[in-house]
Design a protein around this motif. Structure first.
Motif, short mmCIF file in Angstrom:
data_model
loop_
_atom_site.label_atom_id
_atom_site.label_comp_id
_atom_site.label_asym_id
_atom_site.label_seq_id
_atom_site.Cartn_x
_atom_site.Cartn_y
_atom_site.Cartn_z
N GLN B 118 0.81 -1.21 0.00
CA GLN B 118 0.00 0.00 0.00
C GLN B 118 0.85 1.27 0.00
OE1 GLN B 118 -2.54 -1.14 3.46
NE2 GLN B 118 -4.20 -0.94 1.98
N ALA B 119 2.15 1.12 0.23
CA ALA B 119 3.03 2.29 0.23
C ALA B 119 3.58 2.57 -1.18
CB ALA B 119 4.18 2.09 1.21
N TYR B 120 3.19 1.74 -2.15
CA TYR B 120 3.62 1.96 -3.53
C TYR B 120 2.54 2.75 -4.28
CZ TYR B 120 7.46 -1.41 -3.19
OH TYR B 120 8.63 -2.04 -2.86
N ILE B 121 2.93 3.85 -4.92
CA ILE B 121 1.98 4.56 -5.78
C ILE B 121 2.67 4.85 -7.12
CG2 ILE B 121 0.66 5.57 -3.85
CD1 ILE B 121 2.06 8.24 -4.47
N PRO B 122 1.90 5.15 -8.16
CA PRO B 122 2.52 5.40 -9.47
C PRO B 122 3.53 6.54 -9.39
CG PRO B 122 0.14 5.16 -9.71
CD PRO B 122 0.42 5.21 -8.24
N ALA B 123 4.65 6.38 -10.07
CA ALA B 123 5.70 7.40 -10.05
C ALA B 123 5.14 8.73 -10.55
CB ALA B 123 6.86 6.95 -10.94
N GLY B 124 5.53 9.82 -9.88
CA GLY B 124 5.11 11.15 -10.33
C GLY B 124 3.73 11.56 -9.85
N THR B 125 3.07 10.73 -9.04
CA THR B 125 1.75 11.11 -8.53
C THR B 125 1.89 11.50 -7.06
OG1 THR B 125 1.16 8.87 -7.82
CG2 THR B 125 0.61 9.48 -10.09
N LYS B 126 0.81 12.09 -6.54
CA LYS B 126 0.83 12.57 -5.16
C LYS B 126 0.04 11.60 -4.27
CE LYS B 126 -0.92 16.48 -2.52
NZ LYS B 126 -1.75 17.69 -2.58
N ALA B 127 0.60 11.28 -3.13
CA ALA B 127 -0.12 10.40 -2.20
C ALA B 127 -1.10 11.20 -1.36
CB ALA B 127 0.88 9.70 -1.28
N LEU B 128 -2.26 10.62 -1.09
CA LEU B 128 -3.24 11.24 -0.19
C LEU B 128 -3.25 10.41 1.09
CD1 LEU B 128 -6.11 11.72 -2.81
CD2 LEU B 128 -4.42 13.42 -2.08
N PHE B 129 -2.91 11.04 2.20
CA PHE B 129 -2.79 10.26 3.44
C PHE B 129 -4.15 9.86 3.98
CE2 PHE B 129 1.36 11.85 2.89
CZ PHE B 129 2.19 10.94 3.52
N ASN B 130 -4.16 8.72 4.62
CA ASN B 130 -5.39 8.17 5.19
C ASN B 130 -5.19 8.07 6.70
OD1 ASN B 130 -7.49 6.53 6.05
ND2 ASN B 130 -7.40 5.17 4.27
N ASN B 131 -5.91 8.89 7.44
CA ASN B 131 -5.67 8.93 8.88
C ASN B 131 -6.43 7.87 9.66
OD1 ASN B 131 -3.91 11.18 8.86
ND2 ASN B 131 -5.70 12.46 8.38
N ILE B 132 -7.39 7.23 9.01
CA ILE B 132 -8.20 6.25 9.75
C ILE B 132 -8.15 4.86 9.14
CG2 ILE B 132 -9.76 7.90 10.85
CD1 ILE B 132 -11.72 7.46 8.56
N GLY B 133 -7.24 4.65 8.18
CA GLY B 133 -7.09 3.32 7.59
C GLY B 133 -5.70 3.23 7.00
N THR B 134 -5.41 2.05 6.40
CA THR B 134 -4.05 1.87 5.87
C THR B 134 -3.93 2.21 4.39
OG1 THR B 134 -4.45 -0.44 5.30
CG2 THR B 134 -3.59 0.02 7.51
N ALA B 135 -5.07 2.39 3.69
CA ALA B 135 -5.02 2.60 2.24
C ALA B 135 -4.83 4.07 1.89
CB ALA B 135 -6.31 2.08 1.59
N PRO B 136 -3.66 4.44 1.38
CA PRO B 136 -3.49 5.83 0.94
C PRO B 136 -4.22 6.02 -0.38
CG PRO B 136 -1.38 4.68 1.19
CD PRO B 136 -2.44 3.65 1.19
N GLY B 137 -4.53 7.27 -0.71
CA GLY B 137 -5.11 7.59 -2.01
C GLY B 137 -4.05 8.09 -2.96
N ILE B 138 -4.49 8.34 -4.20
CA ILE B 138 -3.55 8.79 -5.24
C ILE B 138 -4.16 9.99 -5.95
CG2 ILE B 138 -2.41 8.14 -7.42
CD1 ILE B 138 -2.86 5.16 -6.53
N MET B 139 -3.34 11.02 -6.20
CA MET B 139 -3.80 12.14 -7.02
C MET B 139 -2.81 12.30 -8.17
SD MET B 139 -4.75 16.07 -6.01
CE MET B 139 -5.98 15.59 -4.84
N ALA B 140 -3.35 12.32 -9.40
CA ALA B 140 -2.47 12.36 -10.56
C ALA B 140 -3.00 13.34 -11.60
CB ALA B 140 -2.36 10.97 -11.19
N ALA B 141 -2.09 14.03 -12.27
CA ALA B 141 -2.49 14.88 -13.39
C ALA B 141 -2.14 14.12 -14.66
CB ALA B 141 -1.75 16.20 -13.34
N ALA B 142 -3.09 14.09 -15.62
CA ALA B 142 -2.82 13.46 -16.91
C ALA B 142 -3.30 14.46 -17.95
CB ALA B 142 -3.57 12.12 -17.04
#
Lengths: 412, 412
Positions: B118-142
């Motif tokens: 879950q600590a792996y996200i696509p290169a060049g994207t921004k991680a969105l932290f999750n304060n109440i679970g282990t799954a981070p989110g992803i924010m990407a511009a395309a």
């Protein structure tokens, strides 16, 4: 294998005013007759958007089920979109017009002129009658695809699906079977369970094991595909045994069974009774227990003692214990459980005291700190937990955890 | 105008085991900041299907919001699909790994090896932290599109959306303003309220008045569109005043306010306290009250007395009353409320006794028969209701009705 795609039509769904329960209902129904739903498209009341979705759905699947947009008002354009997709014109069906007029006549009203548009369906398609509303459905063949439009009102959709669509689909998709079984687990996280299960969770396997987590409940679904139901059943059973061996007591139930139902069943079978004393969960545990019909056989007494005063006066907790250890402590949890069991004269008592948040935490006692005691004639079992989540979740998980402590004690 | 598309990911959604509430939540949230949702795609846990949906969503809209598939198990493939769609590799983000390890550490557990993915996200994207679970989110511009992936667990999704996504979207989108306000009503049905409101409920009006009913709570939403927020706000306020004049005391609150919150606020302001004695609702009312943070200021004592024995011993109900009138009677409701108020020493007490079903009904006492008493130093107010619905609904509506009786008493 025949597959299905769902097209949900309606601005109210996109804007979130209406939650799309139709897709879930259809997903379950189709699944139960061996047809997997492969995709679902939700779009607004717009002819071109609907046609585009029908095209996409037809690329994914053999059966396309659309819901919504069959009403009598200007924003209902599904009839028109189906006609455009099929490349035909809308045609008045006199039996449909008659049925709609009848619908109003039974209610001693005249049909408003506006409803006449609902009697038009694309030429060459079959009308599906609606016995509880004015919107007829549409069934159309396009090449080797089967397209169906149903009303968006869930009650009307369900009735039309059961009466007119299901029999057609059974014929359309004979010779394939899907069997699934769900196992409810409690006491370990999703990843811990996945680690214990190992390679049987891999994708592309038959059966497929799906895993979902909700408020601490981990649900494993075993889905087997085979030529017939018996064969699929056998595949499911083999994996169920494997999972049960690996997870042991973590598996608490099957299907829709809740922890409260399982614990209630254990108590009822043993002819034993339970009392609860809740502080931070304030009714959550009692509600879970009394959600089950017939809970009065084993659950008759309860207290919510938010204040120290209530703990002292109603449960006989010694004031000194609260002074020395605080209301959130193993000592007070134990005293609450003992007090509840002796006052109620039950076989078991559960006590919960903790800090649900968002306020009330101290350096030593963080939000989520919960003490749970199960008292029985075998003695006291008190456990300490740090439960994560917001107020709702801490309360809910604390109540589930308490049920699980009792479940394991009853299982011995 | 910027538009959004939603991609819901998960086999459990397609098979109908889980109802997709995330799409509706996002639809409402986006609507409230003036971004319409134009389409929604639901697909299973399959990399290629997700990539295909992301392509479709990008064709429809400027903003793509995906939910689900970010968990730690093998069926969670959204991270991989995002990487494939963006044409990049997954990369370990050490801050994310640290955050996940911390998540477990706070719970006094070691991170299972499996969660590392879950600590792996696509290169060049921004991680969105999750304060109440282990799954981070992803924010990407395309290109000129904004892509976001959030967890499927609704509470985690909502929190991440509010904290990390909403601020970005506000900046990303501009244009005309939509302002909406919701009024919660209790005590009359949907059609009765529609009749009282008359022509202001017509479609095509600005503001638009939407009406939804859920378990007896009628919510009226006033939606105004204008060139700027101030103007829209003024339009909303004018209609709010109109509605309040027409509905009077039926309006209990605004926005997300629950009846329990409104009643709690009344009690807290007056510095008064409440005790409850529940029979058929068995914790439902206490739970509604204690769902509100800070409820301990006014709600400290409660009993669930399912059995006659508990009613007699804990609340001092006369055995004779139960013998003569039955446990479900106005006499016993009154005695329960009096007993609860005097034992707890509170300003008010609510008692509920009734038949929630499915069993327990007699010729004279049908399922849904409920007696509610509010006791205060002004005396006793006992009411009789026949509440329709299944066990859950009867229990829930009985608890709401009890709160409403107290609300009206406190409003005088």
């Amino acid at each position: 294998m025949k597959k299905a795609s769902i097209v949900t039509i309606g601005n109210e769904v996109l804007s979130g005013r209406t939650i799309d329960t139709n897709a879930a209902i259809l997903g379950r129904e189709l699944f139960s007759i061996g047809i997997p739903v492969i995709s679902c498209y939700t779009i607004g009341d717009d002819v071109d958007a609907i046609v585009r979705s029908l095209n996409l759905a037809c690329r994914d699947a053999d059966i396309v089920l659309a819901t919504g947009g069959l009403g009598p008002t200007d924003d209902d354009v599904t009839r028109e979109a189906f006609a455009k997709f099929l490349g035909v014109k809308l045609q008045l069906q006199s039996e449909l017009l008659y049925a709609i007029e009848e619908f109003f006549a039974r209610r001693e009203r005249r049909m408003p002129a506006r409803n006449k548009c609902q009697a038009y369906i694309p030429a060459g398609t079959k009308a599906l009658f609606n016995n509880i509303g004015t919107a007829p459905g549409i069934m159309a063949a396009a090449g080797d695809k089967l397209l169906i439009a149903m009303p968006g009102v869930p009650r009307e959709m369900e009735r039309m699906f059961t009466e007119s669509v299901l029999p057609e689909l059974r014929q359309f998709a004979s010779g394939q079977a899907i069997v699934s079984k769900r196992l409810g687990c409690f006491g370990a996280g999703e990843s811990a369970i996945a680690e214990m299960l190992g390679p049987i969770m891999q994708r592309g396997r038959n059966p497929l094991i799906n895993c979902t987590a909700k408020c601490g409940i981990i649900t494993l679904e075993i889905v087997a595909t085979a030529a017939n139901e018996n064969e699929a059943q056998t595949i499911v059973e083999k994996d169920e045994e494997l999972i049960r061996t690996k997870l042991g007591k973590l598996v608490y139930g099957v299907g829709d069974q809740s922890l409260a139902e399982v614990v209630g069943g254990q108590l009822a079978r043993r002819g034993e009774t339970l009392a609860v004393a809740e502080s931070c969960t304030g009714g959550t545990l009692a509600k879970l227990l009394t959600d089950i019909p017939g809970a009065s056989r084993y659950f008759t007494y309860g207290w919510f003692t938010y204040s120290n005063d209530a703990k002292i006066r109603e449960l006989g907790v010694e004031p000194k214990l609260i002074e020395e250890h605080g209301a959130v402590s193993s000592e007070v949890a134990s005293a609450m459980a003992e007090g509840a069991r002796s006052r109620a004269g039950t076989d078991f008592a559960i006590a919960i005291t903790g800090i649900a948040g968002p306020t009330g935490a101290t350096e030593q006692k963080p939000v989520g700190l919960v003490y749970i005691t199960v008292s029985s004639n075998g003695g006291l079992q008190t456990k300490r937990y740090i439960i994560s989540g917001d107020r709702d979740l801490v309360r809910f998980r604390a109540a589930l955890t308490a049920l699980d402590v009792l479940r394991l004690e009853l299982q011995v």
